[in-house]
Design a protein around this motif. Structure first.
Motif, mmCIF file in Angstrom:
data_model
loop_
_atom_site.group_PDB
_atom_site.id
_atom_site.type_symbol
_atom_site.label_atom_id
_atom_site.label_comp_id
_atom_site.label_asym_id
_atom_site.label_seq_id
_atom_site.Cartn_x
_atom_site.Cartn_y
_atom_site.Cartn_z
ATOM 1 N N TYR B 340 -0.930 1.025 2.159
ATOM 2 C CA TYR B 340 0.339 0.123 2.568
ATOM 3 C C TYR B 340 0.183 -1.135 3.253
ATOM 4 O O TYR B 340 -0.873 -1.551 3.753
ATOM 5 C CB TYR B 340 0.590 1.006 3.984
ATOM 6 C CG TYR B 340 0.886 2.641 3.688
ATOM 7 C CD1 TYR B 340 1.662 3.023 2.581
ATOM 8 C CD2 TYR B 340 0.544 3.562 4.547
ATOM 9 C CE1 TYR B 340 1.891 4.550 2.524
ATOM 10 C CE2 TYR B 340 0.444 4.946 4.534
ATOM 11 C CZ TYR B 340 1.269 5.250 3.307
ATOM 12 O OH TYR B 340 1.441 6.875 3.009
ATOM 13 N N GLU B 341 1.321 -1.861 3.180
ATOM 14 C CA GLU B 341 1.139 -3.338 3.558
ATOM 15 C C GLU B 341 0.903 -3.203 5.211
ATOM 16 O O GLU B 341 1.553 -2.459 6.064
ATOM 17 C CB GLU B 341 2.400 -3.998 3.533
ATOM 18 C CG GLU B 341 2.369 -5.385 4.054
ATOM 19 C CD GLU B 341 3.736 -6.176 3.906
ATOM 20 O OE1 GLU B 341 4.811 -5.572 3.563
ATOM 21 O OE2 GLU B 341 3.831 -7.430 4.076
ATOM 22 N N SER B 352 -2.325 -6.637 1.988
ATOM 23 C CA SER B 352 -1.280 -7.724 2.014
ATOM 24 C C SER B 352 -0.107 -7.331 1.320
ATOM 25 O O SER B 352 -0.010 -6.425 0.510
ATOM 26 C CB SER B 352 -2.158 -9.011 1.297
ATOM 27 O OG SER B 352 -1.902 -8.780 -0.005
ATOM 28 N N GLY B 353 1.199 -8.099 1.724
ATOM 29 C CA GLY B 353 2.374 -7.739 1.201
ATOM 30 C C GLY B 353 2.213 -8.003 -0.218
ATOM 31 O O GLY B 353 2.831 -7.442 -1.067
ATOM 32 N N GLU B 355 -0.225 -7.982 -2.350
ATOM 33 C CA GLU B 355 -0.971 -6.664 -3.086
ATOM 34 C C GLU B 355 0.154 -5.576 -3.120
ATOM 35 O O GLU B 355 0.166 -4.692 -4.022
ATOM 36 C CB GLU B 355 -2.058 -6.585 -2.314
ATOM 37 C CG GLU B 355 -2.934 -5.457 -2.820
ATOM 38 C CD GLU B 355 -3.552 -5.747 -4.071
ATOM 39 O OE1 GLU B 355 -3.997 -6.929 -4.453
ATOM 40 O OE2 GLU B 355 -4.222 -4.750 -5.043
ATOM 41 N N MET B 356 0.733 -5.177 -2.025
ATOM 42 C CA MET B 356 1.608 -4.115 -2.125
ATOM 43 C C MET B 356 2.726 -4.060 -3.018
ATOM 44 O O MET B 356 2.956 -3.246 -3.994
ATOM 45 C CB MET B 356 2.431 -3.851 -0.731
ATOM 46 C CG MET B 356 3.383 -2.895 -0.544
ATOM 47 S SD MET B 356 2.897 -1.482 0.355
ATOM 48 C CE MET B 356 2.512 -0.384 -1.137
ATOM 49 N N HIS B 372 5.948 2.746 -0.647
ATOM 50 C CA HIS B 372 5.813 1.824 0.141
ATOM 51 C C HIS B 372 5.550 2.254 1.701
ATOM 52 O O HIS B 372 5.968 3.360 1.789
ATOM 53 C CB HIS B 372 7.100 0.865 0.266
ATOM 54 C CG HIS B 372 7.199 -0.131 1.522
ATOM 55 N ND1 HIS B 372 7.733 0.604 2.546
ATOM 56 C CD2 HIS B 372 6.605 -1.283 1.739
ATOM 57 C CE1 HIS B 372 7.912 -0.557 3.333
ATOM 58 N NE2 HIS B 372 7.072 -1.709 3.014
ATOM 59 N N ASP B 374 4.524 0.797 5.704
ATOM 60 C CA ASP B 374 4.108 -0.494 6.601
ATOM 61 C C ASP B 374 3.478 -0.350 7.792
ATOM 62 O O ASP B 374 3.919 0.591 8.856
ATOM 63 C CB ASP B 374 5.768 -1.230 6.851
ATOM 64 C CG ASP B 374 5.902 -2.516 7.698
ATOM 65 O OD1 ASP B 374 5.468 -2.417 8.675
ATOM 66 O OD2 ASP B 374 6.273 -3.452 7.098
ATOM 67 N N GLY B 393 6.417 -6.302 7.706
ATOM 68 C CA GLY B 393 5.646 -6.980 6.526
ATOM 69 C C GLY B 393 6.693 -7.935 5.607
ATOM 70 O O GLY B 393 7.707 -8.036 6.085
ATOM 71 N N CYS B 395 7.198 -7.592 2.321
ATOM 72 C CA CYS B 395 7.423 -7.289 1.062
ATOM 73 C C CYS B 395 9.021 -6.883 0.835
ATOM 74 O O CYS B 395 9.188 -6.726 -0.394
ATOM 75 C CB CYS B 395 6.361 -6.155 0.275
ATOM 76 S SG CYS B 395 6.211 -4.656 1.245
#
Lengths: 497, 497
Positions: B340-341, B352-353, B355-356, B372, B374, B393, B395
């Protein structure tokens, strides 16, 4: 480097030059060896024919003091030549050949740790002096301490130019155009006199090995490879073996030599596993100095557990597997190819600079070593990975930074230390040094299961911006450590008391 | 949603409310079912006791027209109650329940494709109205169309607060503090009357399921999980089974229900593989609508090939394996948890966002679906992944963009198309649509082995900056396509003629 005087530095090259028959085929007809003696020790060394009636025997002494030698030959002119020389202390920068140390790591013969940071210029010695000198200039200021390089010229995408030298006398020439094929698809027209070597080829090649030695760079010499249009990858076993004995006789006295049996051995359809085993054995038997030996895969691994393999030379893009490979084979892991920084269409040659640097840290944080390559499209097809020249990517300064940081890690190497962290690998030496790399993870806090009662000084490493930020407070077992909460950071913990 | 009138929309809820005995233990003593009939079809539906002498039977009609029903019971007051209702066309936004479609994908019952874009708020229904309403407000403008949520309250790091409701009457209270343990480490002090359910708990829970339904969000209901301090993860088989029948009776008429047997089933030490098989069978037998059924792993997978598993619910961080899992089980792949971010110390909760978002594209480009979460440190421990609230986050807008782009992909789904590219996965539908995602790779050129004679319009997608850049020239087989030479781009090729 090549030295005919009566004194030579330790791990330098003492060379005996003899004159003998130039007629017939001395490459096959004349046998020449020498025995080098230091006190009670005796070392057998192969000589080689260098053309024009010249024969040479090269020797790398590993001990300071007085050495004697005496030749043997089936040719009277070359037989029972005797001499002596003195071996003195090595010059600055000469630490001897690299050996395996502490099971998973490397050190020079004088004990200095060698932390492998390789790059790849497969065909750089086949590009002519202008480009080759540029490559050497680039290497002089680059962070790399090892270079993967092929003996034979290369036939592949971006590699259509003919080399200046061939290893065998060329009888007729064929086409050069890359048609997406290699190995056993030799182009029509090419033929060579495989019964003889061309000394000019090897003289040039070994000069380039010497050029690397001067710069403190190990030459990871790739003895066979599949990227071929000339027929060098599909010679008979007899020719393969004669070639191996010849190159080992010529090159093994260079202290920076590593022997890589092949690049992508498993793409060479005309070789069997027995061939690879035999190649290893020949090199192992003929190299008096036991330089490092490995073999590099495309898909499946060679069995690195075989006793003649000194370390694992791996192609794989997931560096976290390094832990598994260490455990499986109990030898150093060098992931020579984990994809290259670049922008070419091939998936192995177009990762970003950040991703390339990331993979160095990832492999290191799992107890291994990583290799670099640079593959950017170029109007004249001069890609560093094959031809050398200059670097086009962004990662060289970051790898210099990486080398600086990891150069300050323990001499015994970075080994996995279990149970320090949950879900993250930690490497170092217990009670002394701990390195963790978080990659695409971005914890803002972390606790470390360090030994009870010990204090550590922490440094937060930004692998891309190349900053080292000391932590304000010493780190102790299970204390909450504040971290940047951004990706691509490592943490080093160094014993403070 | 709950509807006692004589007319109900297709895939809405028709509810029969009856009054009967409130003494004794009606949860165990009273049996109540109903048969619903439409022309020749007859569907058996379980009723349930809702406390205070109230009994309910809920039904989700799948066909428009006149329906009739008649109850059965071991209690005379509840027996042979008859009635009828009319089922009319669904309201806007009601597409019916989600089913597996085209083997590897999903669609609503009305045929509308459902492209899963899930998020995770495990314990959001246990946080009290204020936070729960905030979660719903966040979801109303977020891109997600599925939410993973636990029935039972959660005991874990960042999850120490007690829920407002318990599923069983609480007899005595214990400690709440997280001590790093779960499952069969029930804290002292807690005891419940497991012979009865607490209707208030379930009334609240199903209201939240209805709240999601109103927002077009599927509720992926996690029936068991190991993060427990109360004893809900270690009930007897008899209690487990009774609980399953009760919740299926209450909730299966909600069209947005998915059944997830467990989160990290393999961490529940007190359950055996036979237990999991039996749970699947109970849900399969008692749910008249055959909502989607799955089970989520920590380490090892449950055998997703078993016939009662409708799709694969996976925890894994390497999305490229999606191809393998598709092949192995021939069912849709939903990687609900690929990290998770966030910035918490746990490796699963601090990517990281970028990477998510990257992992969403990566999973999609390998023929699967991704989830997803967070997980940012919060002064009051309000982490989206467990409690909901707001997203911290970066994303969510990128996932909205992802949803927009992938929403324009073929209704038949994104399936791997082999041999279009070397070393990169390509998904889509042949002759129609091709999607490739390059991730950390940055090719500046690429050629595509498209069908001969077809032309495609290309769009370069920047997954982070959220730009769509059409290519100037149509793309044809093996033509060189110029690409940005920067990481984190996808390419969509859409048939032009």
């Amino acid at each position: 480097m090549v030295n005919e005087t009566a004194s030579v530095e330790q791990w330098g090259i003492f060379e005996v030059t003899l004159h003998g028959p130039g007629e017939g085929n001395p490459f096959q007809d004349v046998e020449l060896t020498a025995q080098f003696r230091y006190k009670h020790r005796a070392i057998e060394v192969d000589g080689f024919y260098d053309g024009d009636g010249t024969y040479r025997i090269r020797f790398m002494p590993d001990t300071q003091g007085e050495w004697m030698y005496r030749t043997q030959s089936n040719c009277a002119e070359l037989r029972d030549v005797e001499g002596s020389f003195s071996c003195h202390a090595p010059d600055a920068g000469n630490h001897g050949p690299v050996r395996v140390a502490h099971t998973y790591h490397f050190a020079y013969a004088d004990g200095t740790p060698y932390k492998q940071l390789g790059t790849t210029c497969y065909a750089w010695t086949h590009q002519g002096d202008e480009l080759e000198e540029q490559t050497l200039a680039t290497l002089s200021s680059a962070p790399f301490n090892k270079l993967r390089m092929c003996v034979f010229p290369k036939h592949y995408a971006f590699n259509e130019n003919e080399p200046e030298f061939y290893p065998f006398p060329c009888l007729s020439r064929g086409s050069s155009k890359w048609q997406g094929k290699w190995d056993a698809d030799v182009f029509e027209g090419w033929s060579f006199d495989f019964s003889r070597f061309d000394p000019a080829f090897f003289q040039h090649f070994e000069q380039r090995v010497a050029d690397l030695m001067e710069r403190g760079i190990e030459a990871d010499i790739i003895l066979f490879h599949p990227y071929d249009r000339w027929g060098f990858s599909t010679m008979s076993p007899e020719l393969d073996d004669r070639y191996l004995r010849y190159i080992v006789a010529r090159l093994s006295a260079y202290r920076n030599v590593w022997w890589s049996m092949a690049n992508e051995y498993d793409l060479m359809r005309s070789k069997t596993m027995d061939d690879w085993d035999r190649f290893f054995r020949i090199v192992q038997e003929r190299d008096p100095y036991q330089h490092l030996r490995s073999i590099h895969n495309c898909h499946g691994f060679y069995d690195h557990a075989k006793p003649w393999v000194t370390h694992q030379s791996i192609q794989h893009s997931d560096l976290a597997h390094t832990l598994t490979w260490r455990e499986e084979y109990k030898k150093p892991v060098v992931v020579d190819e984990c994809c290259y920084e670049g922008n070419i269409p091939y998936g192995w040659g177009n990762i970003s600079g950040l991703e390339m640097v990331h993979r160095f840290w990832e492999g290191t944080a799992h107890g291994g070593y990583v290799g670099h390559g640079d593959t950017f499209l170029h109007p004249e097809d001069i890609l560093w990975w094959a031809k050398g020249g200059v670097l086009h990517g962004e990662c060289a300064p970051r790898l210099a930074f990486f080398r600086k940081v990891t150069g300050q890690s323990p001499a015994a190497g970075l080994d996995p230390i279990p149970d320090v962290l949950f879900m993250f690998s930690c490497v170092g030496q217990p009670h002394e040094y701990y390195l963790t790399y978080f990659g695409t993870h971005q914890p803002a806090q972390m606790t470390f299961r360090l030994p009870e009662g010990e204090r550590y000084q922490g440094e937060v490493i930004n692998i891309w911006d190349m900053t080292v930020t000391p932590l304000d407070e010493p780190v102790v077992r299970n204390a909450v450590v504040q971290l940047p909460g951004k990706p691509y950071h490592a943490l080093v913990l160094r014993r403070a008391d």
